[in-house]
Write a protein that holds these residues in place. Structure first.
Motif, PDB file in Angstrom:
ATOM      1  N   VAL A 232     116.187  52.009 -40.682  1.00 29.50           N
ATOM      2  CA  VAL A 232     117.511  52.627 -40.826  1.00 29.50           C
ATOM      3  C   VAL A 232     117.438  54.041 -40.284  1.00 29.50           C
ATOM      4  O   VAL A 232     118.366  54.542 -39.675  1.00 29.50           O
ATOM      5  N   THR A 233     116.291  54.702 -40.512  1.00 37.30           N
ATOM      6  CA  THR A 233     116.057  55.973 -39.842  1.00 37.30           C
ATOM      7  C   THR A 233     114.831  55.773 -38.951  1.00 37.30           C
ATOM      8  O   THR A 233     114.140  54.764 -39.062  1.00 37.30           O
ATOM      9  N   TRP A 234     114.609  56.737 -38.067  1.00 36.51           N
ATOM     10  CA  TRP A 234     113.435  56.648 -37.182  1.00 36.51           C
ATOM     11  C   TRP A 234     112.864  58.056 -37.016  1.00 36.51           C
ATOM     12  O   TRP A 234     113.628  58.993 -36.750  1.00 36.51           O
ATOM     13  N   PRO A 235     111.546  58.217 -37.182  1.00 36.26           N
ATOM     14  CA  PRO A 235     110.979  59.565 -37.168  1.00 36.26           C
ATOM     15  C   PRO A 235     110.918  60.174 -35.770  1.00 36.26           C
ATOM     16  O   PRO A 235     110.729  59.453 -34.781  1.00 36.26           O
ATOM     17  N   ILE A 236     111.097  61.472 -35.721  1.00 35.69           N
ATOM     18  CA  ILE A 236     110.938  62.197 -34.460  1.00 35.69           C
ATOM     19  C   ILE A 236     109.697  63.064 -34.610  1.00 35.69           C
ATOM     20  O   ILE A 236     109.687  64.017 -35.385  1.00 35.69           O
ATOM     21  N   GLY A 237     108.628  62.679 -33.921  1.00 34.09           N
ATOM     22  CA  GLY A 237     107.368  63.410 -34.033  1.00 34.09           C
ATOM     23  C   GLY A 237     106.672  63.123 -35.351  1.00 34.09           C
ATOM     24  O   GLY A 237     107.113  62.280 -36.141  1.00 34.09           O
TER      25      GLY A 237
ATOM     26  N   LEU B 136     119.246  68.322 -28.282  1.00 32.65           N
ATOM     27  CA  LEU B 136     117.947  67.786 -28.679  1.00 32.65           C
ATOM     28  C   LEU B 136     116.907  68.058 -27.595  1.00 32.65           C
ATOM     29  O   LEU B 136     115.761  68.361 -27.892  1.00 32.65           O
ATOM     30  N   ASP B 137     117.351  67.958 -26.324  1.00 33.75           N
ATOM     31  CA  ASP B 137     116.423  68.206 -25.220  1.00 33.75           C
ATOM     32  C   ASP B 137     116.034  69.677 -25.147  1.00 33.75           C
ATOM     33  O   ASP B 137     114.953  70.023 -24.692  1.00 33.75           O
TER      34      ASP B 137
ATOM     35  N   PRO C 155     112.092  68.763 -26.403  1.00 29.82           N
ATOM     36  CA  PRO C 155     112.193  67.779 -25.319  1.00 29.82           C
ATOM     37  C   PRO C 155     111.139  66.678 -25.385  1.00 29.82           C
ATOM     38  O   PRO C 155     111.453  65.516 -25.163  1.00 29.82           O
ATOM     39  N   LEU C 156     109.906  67.048 -25.734  1.00 33.00           N
ATOM     40  CA  LEU C 156     108.835  66.049 -25.734  1.00 33.00           C
ATOM     41  C   LEU C 156     109.068  64.970 -26.771  1.00 33.00           C
ATOM     42  O   LEU C 156     109.058  63.768 -26.488  1.00 33.00           O
ATOM     43  N   GLU C 157     109.305  65.422 -28.012  1.00 31.69           N
ATOM     44  CA  GLU C 157     109.424  64.455 -29.116  1.00 31.69           C
ATOM     45  C   GLU C 157     110.666  63.581 -28.966  1.00 31.69           C
ATOM     46  O   GLU C 157     110.628  62.391 -29.272  1.00 31.69           O
TER      47      GLU C 157
ATOM     48  N   GLU D 289     112.156  62.648 -26.263  1.00 27.67           N
ATOM     49  CA  GLU D 289     111.960  61.667 -25.191  1.00 27.67           C
ATOM     50  C   GLU D 289     111.170  60.473 -25.723  1.00 27.67           C
ATOM     51  O   GLU D 289     111.516  59.307 -25.496  1.00 27.67           O
ATOM     52  N   GLN D 290     110.119  60.810 -26.448  1.00 32.00           N
ATOM     53  CA  GLN D 290     109.276  59.767 -27.062  1.00 32.00           C
ATOM     54  C   GLN D 290     110.112  58.901 -28.018  1.00 32.00           C
ATOM     55  O   GLN D 290     110.042  57.675 -27.992  1.00 32.00           O
ATOM     56  N   THR D 291     110.938  59.561 -28.844  1.00 38.60           N
ATOM     57  CA  THR D 291     111.771  58.822 -29.803  1.00 38.60           C
ATOM     58  C   THR D 291     112.731  57.888 -29.087  1.00 38.60           C
ATOM     59  O   THR D 291     112.907  56.741 -29.490  1.00 38.60           O
ATOM     60  N   ARG D 292     113.346  58.400 -28.004  1.00 42.49           N
ATOM     61  CA  ARG D 292     114.302  57.557 -27.266  1.00 42.49           C
ATOM     62  C   ARG D 292     113.603  56.312 -26.709  1.00 42.49           C
ATOM     63  O   ARG D 292     114.139  55.211 -26.760  1.00 42.49           O
ATOM     64  N   MET D 293     112.381  56.529 -26.236  1.00 46.79           N
ATOM     65  CA  MET D 293     111.634  55.391 -25.695  1.00 46.79           C
ATOM     66  C   MET D 293     111.298  54.392 -26.802  1.00 46.79           C
ATOM     67  O   MET D 293     111.471  53.176 -26.642  1.00 46.79           O
ATOM     68  N   GLU D 294     110.836  54.923 -27.914  1.00 47.35           N
ATOM     69  CA  GLU D 294     110.482  54.037 -29.039  1.00 47.35           C
ATOM     70  C   GLU D 294     111.696  53.239 -29.503  1.00 47.35           C
ATOM     71  O   GLU D 294     111.605  52.052 -29.804  1.00 47.35           O
TER      72      GLU D 294
END
Ligand code: G4P
Length: 526
Positions: free
Chosen positions: A167-172, A212-213, A217-219, A221-226
């Motif tokens: 339901v949520t997703w972690p960023i970093g 967000l970028d 920016p790094l985290e 991008e990773q979250t969007r990919m995940e």
């Protein structure tokens, strides 16, 4: 009547389950903090890791703050009455820990995201599965280095055999933990470390928001990919599947930093079920029926050593409890006037004025109440679904003074009936064998035998892997089985026949050789 419907509808009764050290106590405290039941962190969390004199509950309570008394806590949140039941771990692990799960309507599973699914969580989840209890999952400790998010979900799905709906997703994570993306709301909740109820420092709308970028920016991008992968690989949240116990909504956060706690509380209130029907032997009992009914799922002895009293924990199943009311104790066929019934608030025990289905009330008694006992007003109802669980540890009982054998037998009979430990009498031989799921149970039994029955008992190890209660529709086959394997068979306190397996292989082989015999991992209250 409309009052009764309203009261039942706003109740949520859940257990919090985890492997020790995942953060259950911390999260419990934060749930109380967010609900406003306590004002300051540090009230629930007691001392840990110490060894306590198990016979002296008052002392344990003193040393641990309120953590023992608070095995049941009630608090209000958003017009709801929430009953939170703890499932004691560490050295407190016992059969009661399992049985608590029979008294709740949902469960909150806390996982240490650095460790993943651990042993005690697996055991407790297996018990939840027996009743298809809906499970909410909290992945904790994102302020630390944790394991790969997708790998964690995969592990929950494969080991616990339940579908995950993030339901949520972690960023970093760890030092670069930025917060979570709320998948259903399309919002980013920014993380701010530290205590206090200001859990989220800011909310940013939309995963594609250019802010967000700029921020990380790094985290992001990773979250969007995940999230691309997650959308393909995991399951969307579905209320029906959650209520059926086949899918768990997953939240990420950090209990110690108060992050993710509010989302959990909201999920419990919005999605977790209100009290439902309960099966009795004669019929199902609806929570909104006017007549009071309840069953006992736990007994705690010696909470006050001056009185030697025991508290029976009752889950209310229907009707309205009022102080001073009378109801029947079905097994003894006696009426009880409930004058000193207690409830368990975040700050301690209080007299109960009224209670409804889903609530837990405590009935002081002198040892005449047993696990699984039912109470009701008017009609005789005997609730089912409060089982004994197959023990995982065994000891042979020896006494130093043989003249005390009668007291030993009487003591063990009563402690067995009360559910403190399971007592097996082998078909062959005169030794008594005790079975438990946690070592604390043996310590409690030793100290209660000494204090209440004047028996100095020693427990010695014995090579038994597990017990399985056995039955067979064909009585001839059962008699044949009994004759052939009498050295491995015993009767428990309720006289039920149990097979004591020396190893897993032994159990598997016996099963194969006797296909008509049914081996049960739980036994219903007699
Ligand atoms: P339990 O009831 O499940 O056994 O766990 P408990 O809450 O006692 O937490 C176990 C340890 O994990 C504690 O640390 C606690 O502070 C820590 N903890 C809980 N939540 C988080 C979190 O979100 N992030 C981090 N980094 N740690 C967390 P301890 O050192 O064993 O105890 P203490 O000295 O802090 O009391």
């Amino acid at each position: 009547m409309p009052d009764l419907i309203r009261e039942v509808g706003r109740r949520r009764t859940f257990a919090i389950i985890s492997h020790p050290d995942a953060g259950k106590t911390t999260l419990t405290e934060k749930l109380l903090l967010f609900s406003g039941a306590i004002q300051l962190a540090g009230t629930v969390k007691g001392k840990k890791g110490g060894k306590f004199a198990t016979s002296d509950w008052m002392d344990i309570e003193k040393q641990r703050g309120i953590s023992v008394a608070s095995s049941v806590m009630q608090f209000d949140y958003r017009e709801h009455v929430v009953n939170l039941l703890d499932t004691p771990g560490h050295q407190d692990f016992s059969e009661d820990t399992y049985r608590v799960l029979t008294a709740v309507d949902s469960a909150l599973m806390v996982i240490d995201a650095a460790k993943g699914v651990e042993e005690q969580t697996i055991k407790l989840l297996n018990v939840c599965r027996l009743r298809h209890t809906p499970i909410v999952t909290f992945m904790n400790k994102y302020d630390r280095e944790v394991r790969d998010n997708l790998e964690l979900l995969d592990e929950v799905e494969s080991v616990l055999n339940i579908n995950c709906a993030p339901v949520t997703w972690p960023i970093g994570m760890g030092k670069t933990f930025r917060g979570v993306y709320h998948i259903l709301n399309d919002q980013i909740l920014l993380f701010k470390s530290g205590e206090g109820r200001n859990d989220v420092s800011e909310i940013i709308e939309g995963l594609d928001n250019p802010r967000l970028d700029e921020l990380f920016p790094l985290e992001i991008e990773q979250t969007r990919m995940e999230l691309e992968l997650v959308r393909g690989a995991s399951h969307p949240f579905d209320l029906e599947q959650f209520l059926a116990g086949s899918l768990t909504p997953v939240f990420f956060g950090s209990a110690i930093n108060n992050f993710g706690v509010r989302e959990i509380l909201n999920a419990l209130v919005d999605w977790a079920p209100a009290p439902a029907e309960r099966d009795a032997t004669s019929r199902a009992v609806a929570p909104t029926e006017e007549k009071f009914s309840a069953f006992v799922f736990k007994i705690q002895a010696n909470m006050d050593p001056r009185h030697r009293d025991r508290i029976a924990f009752l889950r209310v199943c229907s009707g309205q409890f009022e102080r001073g009311m009378k109801f029947k104790h079905l097994r003894l066929g006696r009426e009880i006037a409930a004058n000193s019934v207690v409830t368990f608030m975040a700050q301690g025990r209080e007299q109960v004025e009224e209670a409804y289905a889903g609530d837990i009330i405590g009935l002081p008694n002198h040892g005449n109440i047993q696990i699984g006992d039912s109470f009701s007003e008017g009609e005789v109802l005997a609730f089912t679904g409060i089982p004994y669980f197959a023990p995982e540890m065994f000891r042979i009982v020896r006494i130093r003074n043989p003249l005390k054998i009668k007291q030993l037998q009487k003591g063990l009979q009563q402690l067995g009936e009360e559910g403190a430990v399971q007592v097996f009498k082998p078909l062959n031989g005169s030794d008594l064998i005790l079975g438990a799921v946690g070592v604390l149970q043996f310590e409690v039994v030793a100290s209660r035998l000494a204090n209440e029955y004047g028996v100095d008992a020693m427990f010695e190890p014995i090579t038994i892997y597990t017990a399985r209660w056995v039955s067979c529709p064909d009585s001839k086959k059962l008699a044949e089985f009994e004759r052939a394997l009498e050295n491995n068979l015993a009767r428990d306190a309720a006289n039920s026949l149990a097979y004591l397996a020396t190893s897993r292989v032994n159990l598997d082989l016996t099963r194969e050789r006797w296909p008509d015999i049914v081996f049960h991992a739980t036994r219903e209250h007699a």
